[in-house]
Design a protein around this motif. Structure first.
Motif, short mmCIF file in Angstrom:
data_model
loop_
_atom_site.label_atom_id
_atom_site.label_comp_id
_atom_site.label_asym_id
_atom_site.label_seq_id
_atom_site.Cartn_x
_atom_site.Cartn_y
_atom_site.Cartn_z
N ASP A 11 57.92 35.61 42.16
CA ASP A 11 58.26 36.11 43.20
C ASP A 11 57.23 37.20 43.40
O ASP A 11 56.26 37.48 42.77
N GLU A 12 57.11 38.15 44.55
CA GLU A 12 56.14 39.03 44.49
C GLU A 12 56.11 40.09 43.50
O GLU A 12 55.06 40.18 43.16
N GLU A 13 57.04 40.50 43.04
CA GLU A 13 57.01 41.58 41.98
C GLU A 13 56.66 41.02 40.56
O GLU A 13 55.50 41.78 40.23
N THR A 14 56.88 39.75 40.40
CA THR A 14 56.56 39.26 39.19
C THR A 14 55.21 38.84 39.36
O THR A 14 54.57 38.78 38.18
N ALA A 15 54.52 38.31 40.38
CA ALA A 15 53.27 37.90 40.80
C ALA A 15 52.26 39.07 40.60
O ALA A 15 51.43 39.18 39.67
N ARG A 16 52.77 40.35 40.90
CA ARG A 16 51.92 41.25 40.94
C ARG A 16 51.83 41.88 39.43
O ARG A 16 50.91 42.48 38.99
N GLN A 17 52.97 42.08 38.65
CA GLN A 17 53.19 42.19 37.42
C GLN A 17 52.11 41.26 36.55
O GLN A 17 51.44 41.76 35.71
N LYS A 18 51.90 40.12 36.76
CA LYS A 18 51.03 39.02 35.99
C LYS A 18 49.92 39.48 36.41
O LYS A 18 48.80 39.58 35.45
N VAL A 19 49.45 39.76 37.56
CA VAL A 19 48.07 40.17 37.83
C VAL A 19 47.55 41.50 37.32
O VAL A 19 46.60 41.63 36.63
N GLN A 20 48.56 42.65 37.39
CA GLN A 20 48.09 43.80 36.62
C GLN A 20 47.99 43.63 35.09
O GLN A 20 47.25 44.09 34.40
N ALA A 21 48.87 42.65 34.58
CA ALA A 21 48.84 42.53 33.04
C ALA A 21 47.46 41.97 32.85
O ALA A 21 46.59 42.15 31.75
N ALA A 22 46.88 40.91 33.59
CA ALA A 22 45.55 40.12 33.39
C ALA A 22 44.36 41.25 33.49
O ALA A 22 43.41 41.18 32.61
N GLU A 23 44.62 42.14 34.52
CA GLU A 23 43.50 43.07 34.66
C GLU A 23 43.36 43.97 33.61
O GLU A 23 42.44 44.20 32.83
N ASP A 24 44.54 44.32 33.11
CA ASP A 24 44.80 45.33 31.82
C ASP A 24 44.27 44.69 30.82
O ASP A 24 43.47 45.35 29.95
N ALA A 25 44.51 43.40 30.52
CA ALA A 25 43.96 42.70 29.45
C ALA A 25 42.31 42.59 29.39
O ALA A 25 41.76 42.84 28.43
N TRP A 26 41.81 42.03 30.70
CA TRP A 26 40.45 41.94 30.56
C TRP A 26 39.78 43.19 30.28
O TRP A 26 38.50 43.38 30.03
N ASN A 27 40.33 44.28 30.91
CA ASN A 27 39.55 45.59 30.77
C ASN A 27 39.39 46.26 29.27
O ASN A 27 38.89 47.11 29.04
#
Length: 152
Positions: A11-27
């Motif tokens: 859903d929108e909340e979990t999709a945003r969480q997944k995107v932020q988790a990816a950003e955090d990991a790549w950084n």
């Protein structure tokens, strides 16, 4: 296989969480850590390169971050449906000669039921910038989370 929440369907909340988790990991610029978010046989298209499997992902990321110094990334949710997420992103890095670059791109992600990314397709364009034009400095702070990316 270890699950990587949040899990699809998104859903929108979990999709945003997944995107932020990816950003955090790549950084983190830690290839082994980043690769754990992908299936053992994950398939990537990154620009003109095709990568398959975690071992190749790790090798690809090691090479990438050895060339792209001071790498800092921002991702933004574009859309989602079921087990798929689309993002747009920008990152900045410096090459060995000292030239700064800003990369603009879009990614399409497809996840397994366990929340691991099985497919990643990335289209990316690079633009040379000066040090004074930089606007991405390290990982995103809490106050920045959810802020939209600038449109050029």
């Amino acid at each position: 296989m270890t699950a990587r929440p949040p899990l699809p369907p998104f859903d929108e909340e979990t999709a945003r969480q997944k995107v932020q988790a990816a950003e955090d990991a790549w950084n983190t610029r830690d290839p082994e850590r980043v690769a754990l978010a992908y299936t053992e046989d994950s398939v990537w298209r990154n620009r003109d390169r095709f990568v398959s499997g975690r071992a190749e992902i790790v090798e690809f990321l090691r090479d990438k971050w050895s060339r792209e110094r001071e790498y800092a990334l921002r991702k933004e949710l574009w859309d989602f449906h079921g087990n798929r997420i689309a993002v747009r992103f920008q990152y900045e890095s410096q090459d060995a000669s000292g030239q700064w670059w800003r990369a603009y791109g879009n990614e399409l992600w497809e996840f397994t039921e366990e929340g691991l990314m099985a497919r990643r397709e990335a289209s990316i364009n690079d633009v040379p910038i000066t040090a004074a034009e930089r606007r991405i400095f390290g990982p995103r702070g809490e106050e920045e989370r959810g802020a939209p990316l600038p449109v050029e």
